[in-house]
Motif scaffolding. Structure first.
Motif, short mmCIF file in Angstrom:
data_model
loop_
_atom_site.label_atom_id
_atom_site.label_comp_id
_atom_site.label_asym_id
_atom_site.label_seq_id
_atom_site.Cartn_x
_atom_site.Cartn_y
_atom_site.Cartn_z
N GLY A 151 13.71 64.79 -68.23
CA GLY A 151 12.60 65.72 -68.16
C GLY A 151 12.25 66.17 -66.76
O GLY A 151 12.35 65.40 -65.80
N ALA A 152 11.81 67.42 -66.67
CA ALA A 152 11.42 67.97 -65.37
C ALA A 152 10.20 67.25 -64.81
O ALA A 152 9.96 67.25 -63.60
CB ALA A 152 11.15 69.46 -65.51
N ASN A 153 9.40 66.68 -65.71
CA ASN A 153 8.19 65.95 -65.27
C ASN A 153 8.45 64.45 -65.16
O ASN A 153 7.50 63.67 -65.11
CB ASN A 153 7.04 66.21 -66.25
CG ASN A 153 6.62 67.67 -66.23
OD1 ASN A 153 6.63 68.30 -65.18
ND2 ASN A 153 6.30 68.20 -67.40
N PHE A 154 9.69 64.06 -65.22
CA PHE A 154 10.09 62.64 -65.08
C PHE A 154 9.53 61.77 -66.21
O PHE A 154 9.36 60.57 -66.04
CB PHE A 154 9.64 62.08 -63.72
CG PHE A 154 10.16 62.88 -62.55
CD1 PHE A 154 11.36 62.52 -61.93
CD2 PHE A 154 9.48 64.00 -62.07
CE1 PHE A 154 11.86 63.26 -60.86
CE2 PHE A 154 9.98 64.73 -61.01
CZ PHE A 154 11.16 64.37 -60.40
N ASP A 155 9.19 62.38 -67.34
CA ASP A 155 8.52 61.66 -68.41
C ASP A 155 9.44 61.35 -69.60
O ASP A 155 8.98 60.98 -70.68
CB ASP A 155 7.29 62.46 -68.90
CG ASP A 155 7.67 63.88 -69.31
OD1 ASP A 155 8.88 64.22 -69.26
OD2 ASP A 155 6.77 64.66 -69.68
N GLY A 156 10.73 61.55 -69.42
CA GLY A 156 11.68 61.25 -70.50
C GLY A 156 11.70 62.29 -71.61
O GLY A 156 12.22 62.02 -72.69
N LYS A 157 11.10 63.47 -71.32
CA LYS A 157 11.02 64.48 -72.37
C LYS A 157 11.79 65.74 -71.99
O LYS A 157 11.26 66.86 -72.05
CB LYS A 157 9.55 64.81 -72.66
CG LYS A 157 8.82 63.64 -73.32
CD LYS A 157 7.37 63.96 -73.59
CE LYS A 157 6.69 62.76 -74.24
NZ LYS A 157 5.24 62.88 -74.25
N GLY A 158 13.02 65.56 -71.59
CA GLY A 158 13.86 66.71 -71.29
C GLY A 158 14.29 67.41 -72.58
O GLY A 158 14.13 66.86 -73.68
N PRO A 159 14.84 68.62 -72.45
CA PRO A 159 15.23 69.36 -73.66
C PRO A 159 16.27 68.63 -74.51
O PRO A 159 16.31 68.81 -75.73
CB PRO A 159 15.78 70.68 -73.10
CG PRO A 159 15.96 70.47 -71.65
CD PRO A 159 15.04 69.39 -71.23
N ALA A 160 17.09 67.81 -73.90
CA ALA A 160 18.11 67.10 -74.68
C ALA A 160 17.61 65.78 -75.24
O ALA A 160 18.30 65.13 -76.03
CB ALA A 160 19.34 66.84 -73.80
#
Lengths: 241, 618
Positions: A151-160
């Motif tokens: 994730g872009a916010n470093f929160d583990g929620k990237g698009p993949a």
């Protein structure tokens, strides 16, 4: 109907309902192992409080003993006692059966999430100075190689991220990279999921083995960018100046 | 390296699977003799032997059991003199004979267990020399001067113990000061006996580079390894806890068996003292444990992670459960003491007890919550991994440190409450003092929680170096200020309800036994954790374990052995104490109704046959 048994039963049911049904309204459901643990704690508390003094013991256990002994019971009370004496062993049997019966579901996991790193990675420190240029470069590399999953916010929620189970680590959680030294991250990034040791079985990590594509310099700088971006600090034994 | 003198192995051992063959265990003693003959034949090859094995059982398993029994017995034997001596001093200062009698009874248990401890130490030594010759040769080379020191300390300890025990009644009156000095020496030698072998074991876990020098210089350098003093302090405190709770269990069983009023009163009081000693030691124990773990982590990240985050991390969840039961059991005993020994006090203390119980349970809930939860595939999917998004925060050290400090605080307050129960403060400043204590307690609780929460938002080193230390200091401050303040308050207080001994229900006796079993299990568990953190190294990073047992057993297998060790130790202690009390029974029930004329120390100490207080020596 009142008394310590009734109060105890209400507390137990209350704890179970809260954990099983109310808490999931606000957050993710709890696993059964944790619910069982908390209910067992509540039960032990009730037992301790109920048996502390002679009057409380009588108030708590007396009705149970009288009910189970069946002395002077007639009518519905007698039927209830018989029902309990029949149903309780059946309940225990059913529980045992459901625990032991073969199932197509995978067993509950107690996977070691943070296995110990190999000796060659112990004690390594980031050889690159923590200066804005390096951090910025690390963030850029992170954006290119890591953010699709983490994730872009470093929160583990990237698009993949939705495609993975278990999901990618959430670096902004103080329970993840903030608990680890930089050398640990260097090992995990460099060797990936396939580099996990035996104690990390089952190897359920889709983390690529980045040593194939990234130099050590890039990996160290990504680590720097990760910590900075997630607002965390690595575990160290010295305080930073 | 496969041993030349090794026995052929069963397949299940090669693969590391546990096959607890009953036949193997039952044949153990016979096998112990058989290999001796086989080894004797291979004397010419002895120098090249690295390992020997005991077929059917496994050398590691045998050493595991024997070492654990020796350590538990040693913990008891080294812990009891501390509080026996303190108890004797209290009796001497207050002129209350019951304290002297209690101290003597503690020492009776000590003398009974002493020989068995030495016996297991000897067996362990023979097994280590026989089964791990290469390792023992290395350790002997490194530590030989300290072996001599250990022997000397052992001789001094034994001689002092004999004089301390057999001279108890002789050294009354104006000779008491010398007897107390003997008690002091006993503890000094006991400390030495503990710390010298600790250096050998801690060197295995955290070896240091030893430069050239004389044998003494090399041994001294090796002794001063990073985990030596943390283990020394941790074990010293843990021994007091173990001794206290075992003495409590002994008193609990004697209380359950007591027939006369005097016996009931005495063993009720002894049970209280045992529980108090156990709790007293338990309060600073987590701090010492924290220091030890910190040193391990700092010494070697790999070892630290193996213990706290790796495959041994589950042991710490089990540890939380056991400590939780211990805290609950100890508090339960305190609370029962208030309601049963101080008639009419139940209604007054019900609400505070409930509040304390709720806090303890909440803290325990947090402490027992693992970082990575045991979850099915479906449950893990719903949580988004094995970390729960909300309760996952309970899984890290910041939360654990906070709740352990709160539990210590609550337990300390249980004791203070017990102390004050049945008394009315009369001092003019009592009201102000109680208000200040209440305010301090609330502030301390809040500060501990705030530091715990804040700990999530600062770098780990700040939390470790400052926040955790501050939490510990806050709790210690409360204990150090409240104890003398309460003592001052109680000095002028009038007793409103006299404490009645011997009125505790039978479940109090059982709770004392439960506490003892928990602490034994706990020591077996964490002893295993400390030892197995070396993984496949005899001496970490220096001498690799090349035997067929160079693997970490599954946690279930290890847990089974911990249970076995606990069970065997309980049996052993029960037997020793039974033997120790035979002398008392003989005195209590003399044949033909005539009192036995015991001439001085005719009955052996091992049978508990020392003369009673007040008996004249011939």
């Amino acid at each position: 109907m009142k008394g310590p048994i009734f109060s105890g039963a209400i507390i137990l049911v209350g704890v179970f309902v809260f954990l099983k049904f109310l808490l999931p309204l606000f957050t993710a459901p709890l696993p059964a192992s944790l619910i069982y643990l908390y209910v067992a704690l509540a039960l032990s508390g009730i037992m301790i409080y109920g048996t502390m003094s002679a009057p409380s013991l009588e108030a708590f256990m007396g009705p149970i003993f009288r009910f189970l002994s069946g002395k002077g019971q007639t009518g519905p009370a007698q039927t209830a006692r018989l029902a309990v004496l029949v149903l309780f062993p059946l309940l225990v049997g059913w529980q045992t059966y459901t625990k032991l019966a073969p199932s197509d579901l995978p067993p509950a996991e107690n996977r070691t999430i943070h296995p110990a790193p190999p000796g060659e990675f112990v004690g390594l420190s980031n050889p690159y100075p923590k200066v804005p240029e390096n951090i910025m470069m690390g963030k850029g590399l992170y954006a290119a190689y890591c953010s699709p999953c983490h994730g872009a916010n470093f929160d583990g929620k990237g698009p993949a991220a939705p495609g993975f189970n278990p999901p990618p680590a959430n670096f902004s959680d103080p329970g993840t990279i903030a608990q680890l030294q930089e050398s640990y991250l260097f090992w995990r990034i460099k060797k990936g999921g396939v580099g996990l040791p035996v104690e990390g079985m089952p190897w359920k990590s889709a983390m690529p083995r980045w040593e194939v594509e990234l130099s050590d310099e890039f990996i160290w700088k990504i680590i720097m960018g990760e910590y900075d971006g997630a607002g965390q600090s690595p575990r160290t034994w010295e305080e930073e100046e | 390296m496969k041993s030349l003198g090794c026995w052929p192995q069963h397949d299940s051992q090669r693969t590391g699977r546990w096959n607890p063959s009953l036949l193997g265990w039952s044949a153990f003693l016979a096998l112990l003799l058989f290999p001796m003959m086989a080894w004797a034949g291979g004397a010419t090859q002895a120098m090249s032997v690295e390992y020997r094995d005991i077929p059917g059982v496994g050398s590691r398993n045998v050493v595991w059991v024997v070492a654990q029994q020796h350590l538990l017995l040693a913990g008891f034997v080294l812990g009891v003199p501390i509080f026996a001596w303190v108890c004797e001093i209290v009796g001497w200062k207050t002129k209350e004979a019951r304290y002297d009698k209690l101290a003597k009874e503690f020492t009776k248990l000590l003398t009974s267990a002493y020989a068995t401890t030495a016996l297991f130490g000897g067996i362990l030594l023979f097994l280590l020399i026989g089964l791990y010759p290469k390792l023992m040769a290395y350790l002997t080379d490194m530590f030989f001067p300290s072996f001599l020191l250990y022997c000397l300390l052992f001789l001094l300890e034994t001689a002092t113990l004999y004089m301390y025990w057999y001279g108890w009644d002789y050294m009354q009156g104006n000779k008491k000061a010398f007897h107390l000095f003997l008690g002091f020496l006993l503890n000094v030698f006991a400390l030495g006996i503990m710390i010298v072998p600790n250096s050998w074991a801690t060197f295995q876990a955290s070896p240091v580079v030893v430069a050239d020098g004389t044998a003494w210089e090399r041994a001294w350098a090796a002794m001063q390894n990073p985990t030596w003093w943390p283990v020394n302090i941790h074990r010293l405190i843990a021994n007091v806890v173990l001794g206290g709770f075992i003495v409590g269990a002994y008193a609990g069983i004697r209380y359950l068996l007591a027939v006369s009023k005097e016996e009931r009163e005495h063993y009720d009081w002894m049970g209280y003292v045992g529980n108090f000693i156990g709790v007293f030691g338990m309060l600073p124990l987590p701090f010492a444990g924290y220091w030890l773990m910190r040193e391990i982590y700092q010494y070697n990240q790999q070892m630290g992670i193996t213990l706290m985050g790796g495959f041994l991390a589950w042991l710490f969840i089990l540890q939380a459960m056991l400590i939780g039961v211990l805290f609950l059991g100890a508090n339960y005993y305190f609370w029962m003491g208030i309601t049963h020994r101080i008639p009419g006090s139940e209604s007054q203390y019900r609400k505070p007890v409930m509040a304390m119980l709720v806090v303890l349970l909440l803290c325990l809930g947090v402490w027992m919550t693992p970082h990575s939860l045991v979850a099915s595939l479906e449950e893990a999917r719903k949580m988004g991994g094995t970390h729960h998004p909300l309760l996952g925060v309970f899984g890290v050290m910041s939360a654990k440190m906070t709740v352990s400090n709160l539990m210590i605080l609550v337990t300390f307050m249980s004791f203070i409450m017990y102390w004050r129960a049945g008394k009315q403060e009369t001092a003019g400043w009592a009201k102000a003092a109680k208000a200040i204590m209440g305010a301090l307690l609330v502030l301390a609780g809040i500060a501990v929680v705030v530091l715990g929460v804040w700990g999530y938002f600062v770098p780990a080193i700040i939390r470790i170096n400052y926040f955790s230390v501050a939490q510990v200091l806050i709790v210690l401050f409360i204990m150090i200020t409240f104890t003398p303040l309460t003592a001052l308050l109680m000095k002028s207080a009038k007793t409103t309800t006299e404490m009645v001994w011997g009125k505790m229900p039978i479940r109090a006796g059982y709770s004392l036994v439960l506490n003892a079993v928990m602490v034994i299990l706990l020591m077996s568990l964490m002893g295993y954790a400390r030892s197995s953190s070396r993984v496949h190294w005899h001496i970490y990073g220096v001498m690799r374990d090349t035997s067929e047992y160079a693997f970490s057993p599954a946690l279930g297998y290890a847990a089974a052995f911990m249970s076995l060790n606990t069970f065997v130790f309980c049996l052993l202690v029960a037997f020793i104490f039974w033997v120790a009390t035979l002398g008392d029974k003989a005195k209590a029930n003399p044949p033909h109704g005539k009192p036995i004329d015991v001439p001085g120390h005719a009955a052996p100490a091992m049978a508990g046959g020392s003369p009673r207080v007040g008996e004249k020596l011939e």
